[in-house]
Design a protein around this motif. Structure first.
Motif, PDB file in Angstrom:
ATOM      1  N   GLN A 466      43.828  28.835  34.093  1.00  0.00           N
ATOM      2  CA  GLN A 466      43.161  27.914  33.381  1.00  0.00           C
ATOM      3  C   GLN A 466      42.725  26.724  34.178  1.00  0.00           C
ATOM      4  N   ALA A 467      43.342  26.628  35.239  1.00  0.00           N
ATOM      5  CA  ALA A 467      42.603  25.732  36.359  1.00  0.00           C
ATOM      6  C   ALA A 467      41.579  26.162  37.011  1.00  0.00           C
ATOM      7  N   HIS A 468      41.474  27.511  37.485  1.00  0.00           N
ATOM      8  CA  HIS A 468      40.478  27.979  37.858  1.00  0.00           C
ATOM      9  C   HIS A 468      39.187  28.066  36.734  1.00  0.00           C
ATOM     10  N   TYR A 469      39.323  28.261  35.639  1.00  0.00           N
ATOM     11  CA  TYR A 469      38.384  28.291  34.655  1.00  0.00           C
ATOM     12  C   TYR A 469      37.963  26.876  34.320  1.00  0.00           C
ATOM     13  N   LYS A 470      38.622  25.915  34.496  1.00  0.00           N
ATOM     14  CA  LYS A 470      38.487  24.369  34.283  1.00  0.00           C
ATOM     15  C   LYS A 470      37.333  24.146  35.337  1.00  0.00           C
ATOM     16  N   ALA A 471      37.718  24.539  36.589  1.00  0.00           N
ATOM     17  CA  ALA A 471      36.725  24.226  37.595  1.00  0.00           C
ATOM     18  C   ALA A 471      35.333  25.181  37.664  1.00  0.00           C
ATOM     19  N   PHE A 472      35.475  26.236  37.179  1.00  0.00           N
ATOM     20  CA  PHE A 472      34.486  27.099  37.176  1.00  0.00           C
ATOM     21  C   PHE A 472      33.486  26.844  35.797  1.00  0.00           C
ATOM     22  N   LEU A 473      34.026  26.373  34.699  1.00  0.00           N
ATOM     23  CA  LEU A 473      33.196  25.826  33.693  1.00  0.00           C
ATOM     24  C   LEU A 473      32.477  24.531  34.060  1.00  0.00           C
ATOM     25  N   ALA A 474      33.118  23.689  34.955  1.00  0.00           N
ATOM     26  CA  ALA A 474      32.417  22.325  35.506  1.00  0.00           C
ATOM     27  C   ALA A 474      31.556  22.632  36.397  1.00  0.00           C
ATOM     28  N   SER A 475      31.742  23.463  37.515  1.00  0.00           N
ATOM     29  CA  SER A 475      30.913  23.562  38.417  1.00  0.00           C
ATOM     30  C   SER A 475      30.311  24.835  38.837  1.00  0.00           C
ATOM     31  N   GLY A 476      30.773  25.892  38.379  1.00  0.00           N
ATOM     32  CA  GLY A 476      30.353  27.133  38.819  1.00  0.00           C
ATOM     33  C   GLY A 476      31.128  28.036  40.025  1.00  0.00           C
ATOM     34  N   ASN A 477      32.240  27.194  40.512  1.00  0.00           N
ATOM     35  CA  ASN A 477      33.199  27.492  41.210  1.00  0.00           C
ATOM     36  C   ASN A 477      34.754  27.206  40.862  1.00  0.00           C
ATOM     37  N   PRO A 478      35.315  28.253  41.029  1.00  0.00           N
ATOM     38  CA  PRO A 478      36.652  28.340  40.340  1.00  0.00           C
ATOM     39  C   PRO A 478      37.745  27.720  41.492  1.00  0.00           C
ATOM     40  N   ASN A 479      37.405  27.173  42.470  1.00  0.00           N
ATOM     41  CA  ASN A 479      38.372  26.559  43.190  1.00  0.00           C
ATOM     42  C   ASN A 479      38.836  25.226  42.927  1.00  0.00           C
ATOM     43  N   ALA A 480      40.103  24.989  42.900  1.00  0.00           N
ATOM     44  CA  ALA A 480      40.451  23.505  42.488  1.00  0.00           C
ATOM     45  C   ALA A 480      41.842  23.163  43.223  1.00  0.00           C
ATOM     46  N   ALA A 481      42.179  21.921  43.212  1.00  0.00           N
ATOM     47  CA  ALA A 481      43.300  21.661  43.999  1.00  0.00           C
ATOM     48  C   ALA A 481      44.726  21.995  43.378  1.00  0.00           C
ATOM     49  N   GLY A 482      45.498  22.563  44.247  1.00  0.00           N
ATOM     50  CA  GLY A 482      46.940  23.102  43.698  1.00  0.00           C
ATOM     51  C   GLY A 482      46.799  24.643  43.348  1.00  0.00           C
ATOM     52  N   VAL A 483      45.812  25.151  43.493  1.00  0.00           N
ATOM     53  CA  VAL A 483      45.773  26.746  42.906  1.00  0.00           C
ATOM     54  C   VAL A 483      45.271  27.472  44.021  1.00  0.00           C
ATOM     55  N   PRO A 484      45.623  28.568  44.280  1.00  0.00           N
ATOM     56  CA  PRO A 484      45.024  29.575  45.388  1.00  0.00           C
ATOM     57  C   PRO A 484      43.655  29.492  45.687  1.00  0.00           C
ATOM     58  N   ALA A 485      43.457  29.275  46.866  1.00  0.00           N
ATOM     59  CA  ALA A 485      42.081  29.479  47.120  1.00  0.00           C
ATOM     60  C   ALA A 485      41.274  30.768  46.910  1.00  0.00           C
ATOM     61  N   TRP A 486      39.973  30.688  46.311  1.00  0.00           N
ATOM     62  CA  TRP A 486      39.174  31.802  45.743  1.00  0.00           C
ATOM     63  C   TRP A 486      37.889  31.848  46.641  1.00  0.00           C
ATOM     64  N   THR A 487      37.994  32.790  47.611  1.00  0.00           N
ATOM     65  CA  THR A 487      36.672  32.923  48.405  1.00  0.00           C
ATOM     66  C   THR A 487      35.481  33.621  47.714  1.00  0.00           C
ATOM     67  N   ALA A 488      34.683  33.166  47.767  1.00  0.00           N
ATOM     68  CA  ALA A 488      33.379  34.065  47.036  1.00  0.00           C
ATOM     69  C   ALA A 488      32.910  35.362  47.687  1.00  0.00           C
ATOM     70  N   ALA A 489      32.487  36.203  46.914  1.00  0.00           N
ATOM     71  CA  ALA A 489      31.988  37.597  47.346  1.00  0.00           C
ATOM     72  C   ALA A 489      31.013  37.438  48.601  1.00  0.00           C
ATOM     73  N   GLY A 490      30.962  38.516  49.349  1.00  0.00           N
ATOM     74  CA  GLY A 490      30.064  38.570  50.316  1.00  0.00           C
ATOM     75  C   GLY A 490      29.198  39.672  49.801  1.00  0.00           C
ATOM     76  N   THR A 491      28.390  40.135  50.745  1.00  0.00           N
ATOM     77  CA  THR A 491      27.371  41.272  50.386  1.00  0.00           C
ATOM     78  C   THR A 491      28.105  42.530  50.775  1.00  0.00           C
ATOM     79  N   SER A 492      29.237  42.813  51.687  1.00  0.00           N
ATOM     80  CA  SER A 492      29.794  43.865  51.772  1.00  0.00           C
ATOM     81  C   SER A 492      31.506  43.790  51.328  1.00  0.00           C
ATOM     82  N   ASP A 493      31.975  42.620  51.675  1.00  0.00           N
ATOM     83  CA  ASP A 493      33.553  42.327  51.275  1.00  0.00           C
ATOM     84  C   ASP A 493      33.483  41.263  50.150  1.00  0.00           C
ATOM     85  N   VAL A 494      33.965  41.960  48.956  1.00  0.00           N
ATOM     86  CA  VAL A 494      33.754  40.654  47.860  1.00  0.00           C
ATOM     87  C   VAL A 494      35.277  39.911  47.520  1.00  0.00           C
ATOM     88  N   HIS A 495      36.160  39.968  48.791  1.00  0.00           N
ATOM     89  CA  HIS A 495      37.219  39.143  48.675  1.00  0.00           C
ATOM     90  C   HIS A 495      37.880  39.154  47.476  1.00  0.00           C
TER      91      HIS A 495
END
Length: 528
Positions: A466-495
């Motif tokens: 819900q913290a990831h979704y809150k950040a994503f709804l606000a900015s299009g990025n799911p990263n937020a303080a206090g939750v695991p870092a979520w690396t954006a997908a690349g063109t070969s490695d989607v992380h």
């Protein structure tokens, strides 16, 4: 086609995505009103703390496009704001629970919101293989999600089955167009509830996610939402081609027996339409192999409304919206371990080979059997079959899609749930009840925060998601303080982030050089 997926069919249609008994009403009191451009909206306080507003967002004549409601009205089946809508017509449901006048949604609004809040909105599109489901399915109460994400949550209904996707008059994608009608309605009324019309994120699971992928390929819908969340999308199937759609519609129309008579079609009783729909589902793969046996009723790439397949069978368009794409650890578990032919039996290595050869054909089967990814190492090859089904239908095509999305200008975040909450449809399957198993649909009540008596691991993941979704709804990025870092997908490695654990998911068969290249996806084999 889909001989392998015959093992998936019964469970995906009538178990994993099948609709458990819906709730006709929820306890609610403390009514509240909002003045909207369409009239006075009356809501009630949901038991979990948000205000709940049920409303009819549109209307449609049978097999005709829907139109946006011009006044605020309660859904059919709700006599007061405390009531909830009847579902759209669907097989294996009590007729008293559904109505053709079903284009309704439920808004969940935090009590603190006012007209100047300008909050984001999450619009949830339910799953159900495009033939079952509703806004009142278990776990879809959006109150906790709205409060946790500081957003408005709208859970919508749309026409299902042949009423939504197999019109005998050659109208296409009516159920999908209903979702567009709902978005247009929301853009009109959201400011009255403290929502911003320019901050809408679509989210959905299974066929709900497939509907969102279709909307991402629909230019006329692009301005109606700014980001998307796709959970457990069955991307392997692709959209129907126009010739396959025509074949299915022709068979369906022949059974209805009305020819081109609109008066006859409009006079047909619902039971006759639903019976013919059931026959169509059972016979679809025999009518045209490209339809398949699992989800033959689905959006059609008609070239006018839905214009891009968003896969490797055609040039991928330029994109810009941020997307979040997730799967669960054991997507195919309900299908493999719930199949009547396999429930009480193990599967030998020899039979596993026969299943692969029968389902994929010799060339694709050879690539699978000669790979290191599905080697039978124990006495029960259902283990490998479940992994194979998960990879083929969900995980690997989702990763392929995410790489293509990034390659063409968009931003994508990819994840896999390794902790879930057993969905009611999976409750009777011993496999899905095992510790460490997360079956198709088991992510829903994690995201909504509706898991009953959550364990410590579930509670932690609910808070994180819900913290990831809150950040994503606000900015299009799911990263937020206090939750695991979520690396954006690349063109070969989607992380791909492990959701409920740590680190990234092992690539295994979802490497760019295997699925989609060695064994091809079904949409590649049967594209028209």
């Amino acid at each position: 086609m889909f001989a392998f997926n015959l093992l998936l069919a019964a469970s995906l249609l009538f178990s994993a995505d099948a609709r458990p008994a819906t709730t006709s009403s929820l306890a609610g009191s403390s009514s509240v009103t909002r003045v909207t451009p369409l009239g006075i909206a009356v809501g009630v306080l949901d038991p979990d703390g948000a205000y709940r507003f049920p409303v009819k967002y549109g209307s449609a004549a049978r097999w005709q496009p829907s139109t946006v409601a011009t006044s605020w009205g309660l859904p059919t089946g709700a006599s007061t704001a405390a009531g909830l809508p009847l579902t759209c017509p669907q097989n294996d449901a009590d007729p008293s629970t559904f109505t053709e006048d079903c284009l309704s949604l439920i808004l969940y609004v935090p009590p603190s919101f006012n007209v100047v809040t300008a909050a984001p909105t999450l619009v949830w599109i339910h799953g159900g293989s495009f033939i079952v489901g509703s806004a009142t399915d278990p776990g879809l109460d959006g109150s906790k999600l709205a409060l946790a994400t500081n957003s408005i949550v709208a859970v919508i209904q749309y026409r299902l089955g042949t009423l939504g996707f197999m019109a005998p008059n050659n109208q296409t994608n009516l159920g999908l167009k209903d979702t567009v009608t709902a978005l247009k309605f929301l853009r009109t009324v959201l400011p009255s509830f403290g929502g911003s019309p320019s901050k809408i994120t679509l989210a959905g699971q299974s066929s709900g996610a497939s509907a969102i992928r279709a909307l991402l390929g629909t230019p006329s819908a692009a301005s109606l939402f700014r980001s998307a969340i796709l959970q457990s999308d069955t991307m392997d199937y692709g959209f129907l081609g126009t010739s396959t759609q025509a074949t299915l519609v022709s068979s369906f129309a022949a059974e209805l027996g009305c020819g081109s008579s609109s008066s006859c079609l409009n006079a047909l009783p619902l039971y006759k339409i639903l019976n013919a729909e059931n026959d169509l589902i059972n016979n679809a793969a025999g009518l045209d192999a490209a339809a398949g046996s699992v989800e033959p009723i689905r959006p059609v790439l008609d070239g006018t409304f839905l214009t891009s397949p968003l896969d490797s069978t055609a040039p991928f368009p330029s994109v810009s919206k941020p997307i979040l794409v997730t799967t669960v650890l054991n997507e195919a578990g309900p299908a493999i371990y719930g199949a009547s032919s396999l429930t009480a039996n193990t599967l030998s290595a020899d039979t596993f080979q026969l299943v692969c050869e029968g389902g994929f054909g010799d060339v694709r089967a050879a690539a699978i059997l000669n790979s290191p990814f599905y080697v039978v190492s124990g006495t029960d090859a259902r283990v490998q079959l479940q992994t194979l089904g998960t990879d083929q239908v969900w995980r690997c095509p989702s990763w392929t899609f995410s790489r293509a999305w990034v390659q063409n200008g968009g931003t994508a975040f990819v994840g896999q749930f390794v902790v879930g909450s057993t969905y009611p449809a999976n409750a009777g399957l011993p496999f899905c009840a095992q510790a460490g198993v997360v079956c198709h649909q088991d992510d829903i009540m994690i995201v909504f925060g509706t898991a009953p008596n959550p364990t410590s691991a579930q509670a932690t993941l609910i808070t994180q998601m819900q913290a990831h979704y809150k950040a994503f709804l606000a900015s299009g990025n799911p990263n937020a303080a206090g939750v695991p870092a979520w690396t954006a997908a690349g063109t070969s490695d989607v992380h791909p982030l492990v959701l409920g654990g740590s680190g990234e998911v092992a690539v295994a068969a979802c490497t760019p050089t295997f699925w989609g290249v060695m064994p091809t996806y079904d949409y590649q084999v049967f594209n028209e």
